[in-house]
Design a protein around this motif. Structure first.
Motif, mmCIF file in Angstrom:
data_model
loop_
_atom_site.group_PDB
_atom_site.id
_atom_site.type_symbol
_atom_site.label_atom_id
_atom_site.label_comp_id
_atom_site.label_asym_id
_atom_site.label_seq_id
_atom_site.Cartn_x
_atom_site.Cartn_y
_atom_site.Cartn_z
ATOM 1 N N SER A 24 0.829 -1.197 0.000
ATOM 2 C CA SER A 24 0.000 0.000 0.000
ATOM 3 C C SER A 24 0.866 1.250 0.000
ATOM 4 N N ARG A 117 -3.128 3.372 10.919
ATOM 5 C CA ARG A 117 -3.759 3.973 9.733
ATOM 6 C C ARG A 117 -3.585 3.078 8.522
ATOM 7 N N ARG A 120 -6.017 -0.275 9.116
ATOM 8 C CA ARG A 120 -7.459 -0.138 9.314
ATOM 9 C C ARG A 120 -8.290 -0.457 8.084
ATOM 10 N N PRO A 121 -7.907 -0.041 6.862
ATOM 11 C CA PRO A 121 -8.713 -0.425 5.704
ATOM 12 C C PRO A 121 -8.837 -1.936 5.538
ATOM 13 N N VAL A 122 -7.737 -2.649 5.867
ATOM 14 C CA VAL A 122 -7.758 -4.109 5.753
ATOM 15 C C VAL A 122 -8.643 -4.716 6.836
ATOM 16 N N ASP A 124 -11.021 -3.274 8.575
ATOM 17 C CA ASP A 124 -12.426 -2.892 8.407
ATOM 18 C C ASP A 124 -13.123 -3.790 7.401
ATOM 19 N N GLU A 125 -12.429 -4.085 6.297
ATOM 20 C CA GLU A 125 -13.008 -4.948 5.271
ATOM 21 C C GLU A 125 -13.238 -6.363 5.797
#
Length: 222
Positions: A24, A117, A120-122, A124-125
């Motif tokens: 990322s 940070r 979190r996207p991972v 959350d998914e």
């Protein structure tokens, strides 16, 4: 990450995810800390299920083998080499084999670090995927200090509370024995710790799967 034992734990996606994170745009901000994803399953909900990569032995047999190892140093044939190696390290470190282990806490756990940070996207998914299950996930730094915890169900959340799994808790294998958190860091490889494969019996209620995040360029644990 933590999931209920209603199904075989999706270990391969977990390990793949550990590499995706460092690709990322935020990977350069993470720094030099070892990062670990951990999946836990509440074992007693479905005792006949087992994690992919876990021992084919029954929990009763593993427990008997662990008791023999702890009391007499006997290494029972059939116990996975990774499990025996973790038991040896735990015994050498003087870890208690029963009762709640002595937990250490760090006071400087950041609540909004670059690491969190980035992950979190991972998380959350993944939490959305397991929203109807008792699933949880943790992320640690290179010192086995938990920096993030997510739980999708109340049953697993209560288990985590009882085990002392909170941000700031240090789950170093030399402190608490073999777990999906500390053992994966010690082995520098994906690890499965299923029920009685834990050195300390206070963790027997869960199946744990952990994976270190490997830097895609250097191959080192970040």
């Amino acid at each position: 990450r933590c999931v209920p034992s209603t199904a075989v734990l999706p270990v391969v996606p977990l390990f793949s995810m550990s590499r995706v994170l460092l690709r990322s745009d935020q990977s350069s901000e993470i720094g030099s800390g070892s990062i670990l994803y951990i999946m836990l399953s509440v074992r007693e909900s479905h005792p006949r299920q087992r994690a992919v990569g876990a021992s084919a032995m029954s929990q009763k047999s593993i427990k008997a083998a662990r008791d023999a190892f702890i009391s007499s140093g006997i290494e029972t044939p059939g116990i996975r080499p990774q499990t025996l190696a973790a038991w040896r390290r735990s015994r050498a470190a003087g870890v208690a084999a029963s009762g709640t282990p002595t937990l250490r806490f760090a006071d400087d756990t950041a609540t909004d670090s670059s690491l969190l940070r980035a992950v979190r996207p991972v998380t959350d998914e993944l939490m959305q995927q397991f929203a109807t299950s008792d699933v949880a996930m943790m992320v640690t730094d290179r010192d086995a200090r938990i920096v993030g915890r997510w739980a999708a169900g109340t049953v697993i959340a209560r288990h985590l509370d009882r085990m002392g799994v909170f941000p700031g808790t240090i789950f170093d294998e030399a402190l608490v024995g073999s777990t999906g958190l500390g053992t994966a860091l010690e082995a520098v490889s994906p690890s499965v710790v299923d029920g009685a494969e834990h050195y300390n019996d206070s963790f027997d209620a869960v199946v744990a799967v952990g994976a270190p995040i490997i830097h895609p360029g250097t191959g080192a644990v970040e």
